[in-house]
Design an enzyme around this catalytic site. Structure first.
Site, PDB file in Angstrom:
ATOM      1  N   ASP A   1       0.821  -1.212   0.000  1.00  0.00           N
ATOM      2  CA  ASP A   1       0.000   0.000   0.000  1.00  0.00           C
ATOM      3  C   ASP A   1       0.855   1.261   0.000  1.00  0.00           C
ATOM      4  OD1 ASP A   1      -2.734   0.691  -0.215  1.00  0.00           O
ATOM      5  OD2 ASP A   1      -2.710   1.461   1.835  1.00  0.00           O
TER       6      ASP A   1
ATOM      7  N   CYS B   1     -10.979   3.663  -4.578  1.00  0.00           N
ATOM      8  CA  CYS B   1     -10.076   3.595  -3.428  1.00  0.00           C
ATOM      9  C   CYS B   1     -10.618   4.425  -2.275  1.00  0.00           C
ATOM     10  CB  CYS B   1      -8.680   4.065  -3.835  1.00  0.00           C
ATOM     11  SG  CYS B   1      -7.470   3.951  -2.498  1.00  0.00           S
TER      12      CYS B   1
ATOM     13  N   TYR C   1     -12.703   2.392   1.122  1.00  0.00           N
ATOM     14  CA  TYR C   1     -12.111   2.559   2.449  1.00  0.00           C
ATOM     15  C   TYR C   1     -13.031   3.359   3.370  1.00  0.00           C
ATOM     16  CZ  TYR C   1      -7.576   0.489   1.311  1.00  0.00           C
ATOM     17  OH  TYR C   1      -6.564  -0.383   0.987  1.00  0.00           O
TER      18      TYR C   1
ATOM     19  N   TYR D   1     -10.049   5.543   8.502  1.00  0.00           N
ATOM     20  CA  TYR D   1     -11.017   5.637   7.415  1.00  0.00           C
ATOM     21  C   TYR D   1     -12.422   5.972   7.905  1.00  0.00           C
ATOM     22  CZ  TYR D   1      -7.013   3.725   5.072  1.00  0.00           C
ATOM     23  OH  TYR D   1      -5.730   3.547   4.603  1.00  0.00           O
TER      24      TYR D   1
ATOM     25  N   GLU E   1      -9.489  -3.105  -6.484  1.00  0.00           N
ATOM     26  CA  GLU E   1      -9.583  -2.953  -5.032  1.00  0.00           C
ATOM     27  C   GLU E   1      -9.856  -4.300  -4.371  1.00  0.00           C
ATOM     28  OE1 GLU E   1      -9.146  -0.583  -2.720  1.00  0.00           O
ATOM     29  OE2 GLU E   1      -8.375   0.760  -4.270  1.00  0.00           O
TER      30      GLU E   1
END
Length: 231
Positions: free
Chosen positions: A44, A135, A139, A163, A205
């Site tokens: 990541d 993305c 999240y 998040y 994802e």
């Protein structure tokens, strides 16, 4: 129906699978092995460095200077905020500078970032934002869905709360609103392209979770790619 709602409908199955993937549930329940999470963090960090560059490219594509300014600021803030959290994780997970220097992205991480560059280089602002949005949105949904989770590992609690935070939720909604605005001004053909970019990115994802959960590697092993080409 807003264009963003159409996008969610078109990726409904992928969305459900992402929210309930064993990697995510392992974090939420505190059952995911730290070594698996360590692998994910390394991937990541690589992804986010390129994600920040895609924001900058989108900023350059915008004709409205207010949009340029917003995207440029997001390029800075998103990268700084998430990388700061990952740096904290790196300390806990004993990720060294040598680890980062020798890092090689897994096939999915490499392919996902390549998709983002393709969207930005071959399309317009609408396509670039559409490719970036899954993305943010996924999240943010994970943060909302699991904000009350209390995994024993503090590193997992921090990840969820990042998040679930008001800042991240607001930032995500700004991106959704921007895409809807761009879709309103786009032709039917351009909206089809935007949807395609979104759907592919959303699939990546989901694949990113699978990549992390299975510790994905290149088929030929350590010698598959020259690490220096990934700088």
């Amino acid at each position: 129906m807003r264009f963003s709602e159409e996008l969610r409908q078109s990726t409904r199955k992928s969305w459900e699978m992402s929210l309930n993937h064993p990697f995510v549930l392992g974090i939420v329940r505190g059952e995911l092995p730290l070594e698996t999470f360590r692998y994910y963090i390394l991937q990541d960090i690589y992804y986010l460095k390129h994600y920040g560059k895609i924001h900058a490219m989108a900023a350059a594509q915008a004709e409205d200077f207010h949009v340029t300014s917003m995207l440029a600021e997001k390029a800075k803030l998103t990268a700084e905020a998430e990388l700061t959290v990952h740096q904290e994780h790196a300390k806990i997970l004993h990720i060294t500078e040598e680890d980062l220097a020798q890092f090689k992205p897994a096939p999915t991480a490499y392919a996902y970032t390549s998709h983002l560059y393709r969207a930005a280089l071959s399309g317009n602002l609408g396509e670039t934002v559409a490719a970036m949005l899954p993305c943010y949105w996924l999240y943010a949904d994970i943060g909302k869905a699991y904000q009350d989770a209390k995994p024993q590992q503090s590193i997992y609690r921090n990840w969820i709360q990042m998040y679930a935070s008001d800042w991240f939720q607001t930032s995500t909604q700004e991106q959704i609103d921007l895409l809807d605005h761009l879709a309103e001004e786009a032709s039917d053909k351009d909206r089809e392209k935007m949807m395609e970019q979104f759907i592919i990115a959303k699939e990546y994802e989901l694949a990113f979770w699978e990549m992390a959960y299975t510790n994905e590697t290149w088929l030929s092993g350590k010698d598959a790619l020259d690490r220096s080409s990934q700088a």
